[in-house]
Every structure is written in C-alpha cells, then in structure tokens.
Design an enzyme around this catalytic site. Sequence first.
Site, PDB file in Angstrom:
ATOM      1  N   GLN A 100      31.590  42.123 -48.036  1.00 25.20           N
ATOM      2  CA  GLN A 100      30.643  41.186 -47.608  1.00 25.20           C
ATOM      3  C   GLN A 100      29.418  41.536 -46.775  1.00 25.20           C
ATOM      4  O   GLN A 100      29.473  42.460 -46.290  1.00 25.20           O
ATOM      5  CB  GLN A 100      31.861  41.991 -46.229  1.00 25.20           C
ATOM      6  CG  GLN A 100      32.251  40.390 -45.138  1.00 25.20           C
ATOM      7  CD  GLN A 100      32.418  39.873 -44.440  1.00 25.20           C
ATOM      8  OE1 GLN A 100      32.419  41.331 -43.295  1.00 25.20           O
ATOM      9  NE2 GLN A 100      33.524  39.093 -44.385  1.00 25.20           N
ATOM     10  N   TYR A 185      28.995  34.581 -36.371  1.00 23.43           N
ATOM     11  CA  TYR A 185      27.138  35.191 -36.971  1.00 23.43           C
ATOM     12  C   TYR A 185      26.502  33.995 -37.859  1.00 23.43           C
ATOM     13  O   TYR A 185      27.206  32.611 -37.339  1.00 23.43           O
ATOM     14  CB  TYR A 185      27.704  36.430 -37.721  1.00 23.43           C
ATOM     15  CG  TYR A 185      28.751  37.396 -37.097  1.00 23.43           C
ATOM     16  CD1 TYR A 185      27.915  38.040 -36.171  1.00 23.43           C
ATOM     17  CD2 TYR A 185      29.492  38.002 -37.376  1.00 23.43           C
ATOM     18  CE1 TYR A 185      28.891  38.922 -35.146  1.00 23.43           C
ATOM     19  CE2 TYR A 185      31.269  38.528 -36.774  1.00 23.43           C
ATOM     20  CZ  TYR A 185      29.490  39.854 -35.736  1.00 23.43           C
ATOM     21  OH  TYR A 185      31.463  40.540 -34.467  1.00 23.43           O
ATOM     22  N   ARG A 232      33.501  33.508 -46.692  1.00 29.12           N
ATOM     23  CA  ARG A 232      34.026  33.722 -45.742  1.00 29.12           C
ATOM     24  C   ARG A 232      34.166  33.077 -44.140  1.00 29.12           C
ATOM     25  O   ARG A 232      32.309  32.667 -44.318  1.00 29.12           O
ATOM     26  CB  ARG A 232      34.626  34.825 -45.216  1.00 29.12           C
ATOM     27  CG  ARG A 232      35.833  34.959 -44.142  1.00 29.12           C
ATOM     28  CD  ARG A 232      36.506  36.818 -43.751  1.00 29.12           C
ATOM     29  NE  ARG A 232      37.249  36.995 -43.762  1.00 29.12           N
ATOM     30  CZ  ARG A 232      38.064  37.044 -42.593  1.00 29.12           C
ATOM     31  NH1 ARG A 232      37.613  37.902 -41.862  1.00 29.12           N
ATOM     32  NH2 ARG A 232      39.114  37.510 -42.853  1.00 29.12           N
ATOM     33  N   GLY A 321      44.598  42.395 -41.927  1.00 28.74           N
ATOM     34  CA  GLY A 321      43.051  43.757 -41.645  1.00 28.74           C
ATOM     35  C   GLY A 321      43.754  44.818 -40.448  1.00 28.74           C
ATOM     36  O   GLY A 321      44.447  45.502 -41.027  1.00 28.74           O
ATOM     37  N   ARG A 322      44.114  44.194 -39.678  1.00 30.04           N
ATOM     38  CA  ARG A 322      44.935  45.330 -38.526  1.00 30.04           C
ATOM     39  C   ARG A 322      45.624  46.452 -39.955  1.00 30.04           C
ATOM     40  O   ARG A 322      46.213  47.567 -38.972  1.00 30.04           O
ATOM     41  CB  ARG A 322      45.243  45.033 -37.183  1.00 30.04           C
ATOM     42  CG  ARG A 322      44.069  44.918 -36.435  1.00 30.04           C
ATOM     43  CD  ARG A 322      44.068  43.787 -35.173  1.00 30.04           C
ATOM     44  NE  ARG A 322      44.400  42.511 -35.388  1.00 30.04           N
ATOM     45  CZ  ARG A 322      45.169  41.460 -34.978  1.00 30.04           C
ATOM     46  NH1 ARG A 322      44.451  41.258 -33.000  1.00 30.04           N
ATOM     47  NH2 ARG A 322      45.341  40.458 -35.417  1.00 30.04           N
TER      48      ARG A 322
HETATM   49  C1  FMN Z   1      38.167  46.588 -36.002  1.00 27.78           C
HETATM   50  C2  FMN Z   1      37.776  45.191 -37.020  1.00 27.78           C
HETATM   51  C3  FMN Z   1      36.862  44.969 -37.328  1.00 27.78           C
HETATM   52  C4  FMN Z   1      36.646  43.249 -38.214  1.00 27.78           C
HETATM   53  N1  FMN Z   1      35.233  43.406 -39.006  1.00 27.78           N
HETATM   54  C5  FMN Z   1      35.326  42.176 -38.930  1.00 27.78           C
HETATM   55  C6  FMN Z   1      34.228  42.020 -40.245  1.00 27.78           C
HETATM   56  O1  FMN Z   1      33.525  43.221 -40.465  1.00 27.78           O
HETATM   57  N2  FMN Z   1      33.985  40.877 -40.858  1.00 27.78           N
HETATM   58  C7  FMN Z   1      35.299  39.847 -40.517  1.00 27.78           C
HETATM   59  O2  FMN Z   1      34.593  39.319 -41.795  1.00 27.78           O
HETATM   60  N3  FMN Z   1      35.713  39.876 -39.922  1.00 27.78           N
HETATM   61  C8  FMN Z   1      36.380  40.953 -39.228  1.00 27.78           C
HETATM   62  N4  FMN Z   1      37.339  41.171 -38.758  1.00 27.78           N
HETATM   63  C9  FMN Z   1      38.020  40.499 -38.541  1.00 27.78           C
HETATM   64  C10 FMN Z   1      39.684  40.984 -39.891  1.00 27.78           C
HETATM   65  O3  FMN Z   1      38.693  40.418 -40.878  1.00 27.78           O
HETATM   66  C11 FMN Z   1      40.650  39.897 -40.039  1.00 27.78           C
HETATM   67  O4  FMN Z   1      40.247  37.701 -40.110  1.00 27.78           O
HETATM   68  C12 FMN Z   1      41.338  39.370 -38.161  1.00 27.78           C
HETATM   69  O5  FMN Z   1      41.277  41.341 -38.153  1.00 27.78           O
HETATM   70  C13 FMN Z   1      43.158  39.398 -38.366  1.00 27.78           C
HETATM   71  O6  FMN Z   1      44.345  40.070 -39.279  1.00 27.78           O
HETATM   72  P1  FMN Z   1      44.532  40.659 -38.829  1.00 27.78           P
HETATM   73  O7  FMN Z   1      45.751  39.393 -38.323  1.00 27.78           O
HETATM   74  O8  FMN Z   1      45.997  40.893 -40.289  1.00 27.78           O
HETATM   75  O9  FMN Z   1      44.338  41.768 -38.358  1.00 27.78           O
HETATM   76  C14 FMN Z   1      37.702  42.168 -38.072  1.00 27.78           C
HETATM   77  C15 FMN Z   1      38.930  42.542 -37.446  1.00 27.78           C
HETATM   78  C16 FMN Z   1      39.495  43.922 -37.108  1.00 27.78           C
HETATM   79  C17 FMN Z   1      40.682  44.098 -35.936  1.00 27.78           C
END
Ligand code: FMN
Length: 367
Positions: A100, A185, A232, A321-322
């Site tokens: 990314q 961003y 994205r 993600g999480r």
């Molecule tokens: C700890 C953390 C760090 C994240 N860092 C990024 C990132 O670097 N780039 C990005 O596009 N989204 C980032 N996100 C968003 C995740 O990619 C994702 O869209 C979001 O967690 C929702 O998905 P989930 O419900 O499965 O966690 C981050 C989310 C979390 C929880």
Amino acid sequence: MTKLISKPLELPAFVTPNRVFMAPMTRMRAAQPGDVPTDLMVDYYTQRAGAGLIVTEGSQISPEGKGYADTPGIHSDAQVAGWRKVTDAVHAAGGRISLQLWHVGRLTHETLQGGQPGVSASAIDFDGTVTLKHADGERYTAQSPTPRALEVSEIPRLIEDYRRATRNAREAGFDMVEIHAANGYLLQQFMSVSSNHRDDRYGGSLQNRARLPLEVVDALTDEWDAAHVGIRLSPMIKFGGLDDADGMEMGLYMAAALHERGVGYLHLCEPDWAEGPALDSAFRSGLRNAFSGIIIGAGNYTVAKADEMIAEGFIDAAAFGRPFIANPDLPRRLFEELPLAEVDFDTVYGSDVAGYPQGYTDYPTAD
Ligand SMILES: Cc1cc2nc3c(=O)[nH]c(=O)nc-3n(C[C@H](O)[C@H](O)[C@H](O)COP(=O)(O)O)c2cc1C
C-alpha cells in the site's frame, strides 16, 4: 455448504486461492532510524500468507508522506531491502502481497516534517490527530497542524514520488501496488469538498478534485501496468477531519474512471468501521455498474456478510482487518468455523522497543 469466500479468484495479474484478503493495517513497528521493515515484520506477514492476498500496512512514498511514528517507507534502498525479505518469505510460504502506497498529506506532525506542517489540497485548519512516540518509545497522540497547500508546480514531483515508490515495490518483489486514496489521507484530501478549496485545475468541480488521484493512477499504470495497480477508496468516511459531502458521487465517478483504466482492483474501505454511514445496496449496485473489474469490500466483514455480498455480485473478495491481527490463520478458521481470538488493542500500534513481538507475532494458530 461451500463458502463463496473459499473459492479462488482470478485477478488481472494473478489468481488467488481464496477470497479472504488481509486488509492494510498500520502496526508502527519499522526499525529506526530509517523506517525500515524488520525481521519481525517478515514473521508477521509470513504467518498470514494463507490470505488470498495480503495488502501491507501503508508505506510512505517519501519522508513527506509520513504521519505516524515507526511506519515503514518505500523510498530508500534500505527499505527496499527490508521489504524484499518480507516478499520472499511470503512467496516461499505460498502467499501473494500488495504494497500500500501512502501519503498522509495533512495528517502528520511537524516533528516528522523537520518543523514544517504537512502538505494538502488546501491550508485548512481541521480536527485530526496522529500517533507519535516519545524518545523513550512511549506513545502519545498529537493534533496535526494546519497544512500548507501544495503548489501546482509541485505536483509533478509528487507524482514522481509515487512512481519511484512503485519502481521500488517491483524491485522489492511485490505482486502489486495499492494506491491509498482512502481514510482522509492526501489523495482523499484532494477529492473531498471539505478539505479542497482550490480554484485551479485540482479544485472546484468533482472532475477537478478527482484529477490528482487519477493522474497518480495513470502514472503508475504507465510505470508498471494497469493489472498491477490497485486502489483503495473510502467514500463517506469520517476520518482525519474529513466531511465528504459528495463522497458517494465521487466514489461512483472514480469507479467509472478506474473501469476505463482497467486497474487491478478497486478496494472499498467501507465507512462504517470509522464512524461513517453503512453503504446501502443502491450505492453498491451503482459501484458494480460503474466498475466491472475486481471489487474488494472491507469493514466489519463476517463470512455471512462476505458470502452475501459476493452472491449479490457487489464484491469479489472481502478484506479482513482486525480479525487478522489476532488470527494469523484466519482463512482456515473461517472456512472450518473455528473460534476466533480477540485483539489486544493495547499492543496494536507497537511498543517502546522496535521489534517488540507482543501482540504482533505471538498470536497462535488454531493448532
Ligand atoms: C490497527 C489498524 C490499522 C489500519 N491501518 C490502515 C492502513 O494503513 N491503511 C488503510 O487503508 N487502512 C487501514 N486500516 C483500516 C483497515 O484496513 C480496515 O478497513 C478496517 O480495519 C475495517 O476492517 P475490519 O472491520 O475487518 O477491521 C487500519 C485499521 C486498523 C484496525
């Protein structure tokens, strides 16, 4: 019944063995000085190589693109060498990995920018914080300063930063790159009416606000090719002081423009994980009509939601993600309906010692 997310998927550049992708997640563990990927990051990503596709944490394309402590870059030789170890290990474990490309714009702090504010579409005061670390490693959050508006004459240099990052990503062995145009961003700061008050060709109309992200797409598809460039978007997200009044319209406009360009995938960061509204079926079907390529959905996904969205034709794969933080073998657990481990949020963003493994590489597999 066989789950749709367990089926292979043909992307323009390669085939993934399943549709459980790993969403990009900033973990703030790069080595200092230099924002260099570490051997611990090699372990972390390799443990998760069972994902159909891993999308890495945001990786800054330049020092100016950095907004948080200890995030990895993709602009120096040492960073390329560090990432090379990650991609080699993920490939040896049978995985695929997309890098990314991140520029935070105004979501930064003067301590990361040689005393200067960040750059953005406009010099607009806003409510947004970033996470930093004291010299002893203790984390704290700080308000971002009012940014400086980028001059039109600086745009070619910015686009060259994206190009160089893409060349570096190829050299580092990545399977693709993903342009981060989401979550408030830099590129979304240009797209959003609330953060872009420019009166030149990069501001005003929706087409003008979409110009910079599309120029970045065009530069990178020229640098590599369309199949290896994903992007994205997060229409309507409330993050980093953003209030995206015409976010849905912008999302559909971008989808049509990306369809024309034939990009490798459109990764939808759905806004409900960060205080935005849940996307409705009208938007999802509008997006699908505008973009016939690969759509990845992300945000609060479960197997049931993913299978429903795939069956409807709204998405082709779901990024988690999480759940991937605490479950390195997430695809297997989802396919076999094994229990999921919970995330320890205290350790998500690293700790005081670079390379600290707790809450990072020490989550066990189901076995
Ligand atoms: C700890 C953390 C760090 C994240 N860092 C990024 C990132 O670097 N780039 C990005 O596009 N989204 C980032 N996100 C968003 C995740 O990619 C994702 O869209 C979001 O967690 C929702 O998905 P989930 O419900 O499965 O966690 C981050 C989310 C979390 C929880």
